[in-house]
Motif scaffolding. Structure first.
Motif, PDB file in Angstrom:
ATOM      1  N   VAL A 136      50.619   1.053  13.558  1.00  0.00           N
ATOM      2  CA  VAL A 136      49.883   1.748  14.626  1.00  0.00           C
ATOM      3  C   VAL A 136      50.017   3.259  14.450  1.00  0.00           C
ATOM      4  CG1 VAL A 136      49.781   2.151  17.111  1.00  0.00           C
ATOM      5  CG2 VAL A 136      50.076  -0.156  16.243  1.00  0.00           C
ATOM      6  N   GLN A 137      51.212   3.705  14.189  1.00  0.00           N
ATOM      7  CA  GLN A 137      51.405   5.137  13.978  1.00  0.00           C
ATOM      8  C   GLN A 137      52.808   5.418  13.460  1.00  0.00           C
ATOM      9  OE1 GLN A 137      52.776   7.920  16.590  1.00  0.00           O
ATOM     10  NE2 GLN A 137      54.351   6.445  17.097  1.00  0.00           N
ATOM     11  N   SER A 161      55.680   2.658  14.347  1.00  0.00           N
ATOM     12  CA  SER A 161      55.240   1.722  15.386  1.00  0.00           C
ATOM     13  C   SER A 161      54.311   0.693  14.758  1.00  0.00           C
ATOM     14  CB  SER A 161      54.470   2.437  16.489  1.00  0.00           C
ATOM     15  OG  SER A 161      55.082   3.645  16.817  1.00  0.00           O
ATOM     16  N   PHE A 162      54.589  -0.560  15.057  1.00  0.00           N
ATOM     17  CA  PHE A 162      53.758  -1.646  14.532  1.00  0.00           C
ATOM     18  C   PHE A 162      53.174  -2.447  15.689  1.00  0.00           C
ATOM     19  CE2 PHE A 162      56.622  -0.591  11.139  1.00  0.00           C
ATOM     20  CZ  PHE A 162      55.789  -0.608  10.026  1.00  0.00           C
ATOM     21  N   ARG A 210      50.236  -4.607  12.029  1.00  0.00           N
ATOM     22  CA  ARG A 210      49.409  -3.428  11.739  1.00  0.00           C
ATOM     23  C   ARG A 210      50.244  -2.177  12.013  1.00  0.00           C
ATOM     24  NH1 ARG A 210      45.853  -0.236  15.132  1.00  0.00           N
ATOM     25  NH2 ARG A 210      46.506  -1.482  16.904  1.00  0.00           N
TER      26      ARG A 210
END
Lengths: 113, 361
Positions: A27-28, A42-43, A25
């Motif tokens: 994240v940011q 970021s994952f 996913r």
């Protein structure tokens, strides 16, 4: 302290494809600059970071991670890094940084560029 | 041939608790596209790190938002503690959990009240806020503040809780729970609430994941994502609780998740108050943050929040970045609005529990 994997701007799409395949996913994303300009992805899957040295021209990863467009618009507007191929491009109207008082009425003391 | 009308929506709107603007492209009453604009309350808090030293920045971080103020301060401190390798005393960790969970209670109750108000259910709004008032009283008694507390600092806490205060909290929990029971019954069982919210703003689990949703938005679509469980921080690993999820993926599910999380927070506070360890509450940071990066995540009432700090071996940080849960939920908000009727926009925006102050920093 956080460990980074450094990649070149050209490898961004391949990295996004790989992460998507793994089911990670996004994240940011954010940008920072010191000696170099860095864009950090970021994952969730591996708490991984990808850092791009220098001020690059980025390719959008919104094809693989649809939510990326918001981070990319932010990076583009607030840090001036062009991002190619965003699924939604606000064309500088998300934060409206080119206007000193973006939501004031034009001609009422604003410096509309 | 259909004609499109552009309707400016917000930033000043009776339903919006905070300013966000949309340009809505309409085909009759149906929205076919939505373009959000933010920037009304962009205060440039991240860049203040170049003016304030890393200890003072805890105060700035708390002021990112008036609802999750404590968790913002805690997130910043946690990032600094990770960067500098500081061990926070166990007692401080437990107290942080107590104040965090009270913040969640206060935030969810506030949101439930706002939602009730937006639906025209004013008595429910007032009752939700009446219960919330009990929590604000506890904040005032335990920290001296009702909105900004100033009790958290890198390395631990500025203020301890004495035995009498812990006793008061344990005594008040059943009272708060009773108040929640009263409003929860209406939110979960009342036909008018159900009819207004069921089926509205449907977001499938796949869409939720693809759009990067976090917090109750994700959990209401069946995704069991909760940072407190997925990567426990502070002392969350010491407490027993399950991630609350719902599967109807609509606005009603978002209400149900938040209502159930109220009970979860009460349980966590009770566990932390019972097991509160003795000892100190602060480890003094030595020196300055090193030239390195730290990234930390917490679960705010609205979802996962990310803090990134970058030191440069001086008293100031080179970079401070916050990715707030509302920012992560904006793509889903735009997605939901695009398929909605104009009359539902206010309520739909509200169901993600937007905090624009957080989002804009």
């Amino acid at each position: 302290m956080t460990e980074y994997h450094t990649i070149s701007p050209k490898s961004v799409l391949a990295m996004a494809h790989e992460r998507r395949e793994k089911g990670d996913r996004l994240v940011q994303m954010h940008c920072s600059h010191g000696e170099y300009w860095e864009v950090v992805y970021s994952f969730d899957g591996q708490e991984g970071f990808i850092l791009i040295p220098d001020r690059p021209e980025l390719t959008s990863i919104s094809e693989y991670f649809p939510s990326a467009y918001l981070y990319e618009n932010e990076i583009s507007e607030l840090f001036g890094i062009p991002v190619e191929g965003m699924s939604i491009d606000f064309k500088g109207r998300l934060y409206n940084p080119q206007r000193k008082a973006p939501f004031d009425l034009a001609g009422k003391g604003t410096s509309d560029v | 041939m259909s004609e499109h009308t552009i309707v400016p929506f917000g930033p000043q709107h009776p339903v919006f608790p905070e300013p966000i603007h949309f340009d809505l492209k309409l085909e009759d009453e149906k929205i076919v596209d939505a373009f959000p604009s933010i920037g009304y309350i962009h205060r440039g808090l991240e860049i203040l790190t170049t003016e304030h030293d890393f200890m003072e920045m805890a105060y700035v971080a708390e002021r990112i938002c008036g609802i999750c103020s404590f968790i913002h301060g805690m997130g910043y401190c946690q990032a600094i503690e990770g960067l500098m390798g500081i061990d926070v005393p166990k007692r401080a960790q437990y107290l942080r959990v107590i104040w965090s969970e009270f913040s969640r209670l206060h935030s969810h109750l506030m949101w439930l009240g706002l939602l009730a108000d937006a639906m025209g259910f004013e008595s429910l709004f007032m009752h939700s806020w009446r219960v919330r008032e009990l929590i604000l009283d506890i904040f005032e008694e335990s920290t001296g503040g009702r909105v900004i507390f100033g009790v958290v600092k890198p390395g631990g806490l500025r203020r301890d809780m004495d035995a009498d205060m812990v006793k008061t909290i344990r005594k008040q929990l059943p009272v708060i729970k009773k108040g929640i029971d009263e409003v929860a019954k209406v939110f979960l069982k009342d036909t008018s609430v159900r009819l207004r919210l069921s089926g509205m703003g449907y977001l499938s689990p796949d869409e939720t994941r693809a759009l990067g949703c976090v917090g109750p938005m994700a959990r209401a679509s069946g995704l069991a994502m909760d940072t407190r469980k997925d990567s426990p921080y502070s002392s969350y690993g010491d407490f027993s609780f399950d991630v609350v999820t719902e599967n109807s993926c609509d606005s009603w599910a978002r209400v149900a998740v938040r209502v159930k999380e109220l009970y979860q927070s009460i349980s966590i506070i009770e566990q932390a108050a019972v097991g509160l360890p003795e000892g100190g509450i602060w480890t003094k940071p030595m020196g300055f943050p090193p030239a390195a990066d730290q990234y930390t995540r917490l679960e705010q009432p609205r979802g996962e929040v990310v803090y990134y700090v970058k030191g440069n071996a001086t008293k100031n940080l080179a970079r401070f970045r916050v990715r707030t849960p509302t920012f992560a939920n904006v793509p889903s908000m735009v997605h939901l609005i695009k398929r909605a009727e104009l009359a539902d926009v206010g309520l739909l925006v509200l169901t993600i529990d937007p905090c624009i102050s957080c989002t804009e920093r």
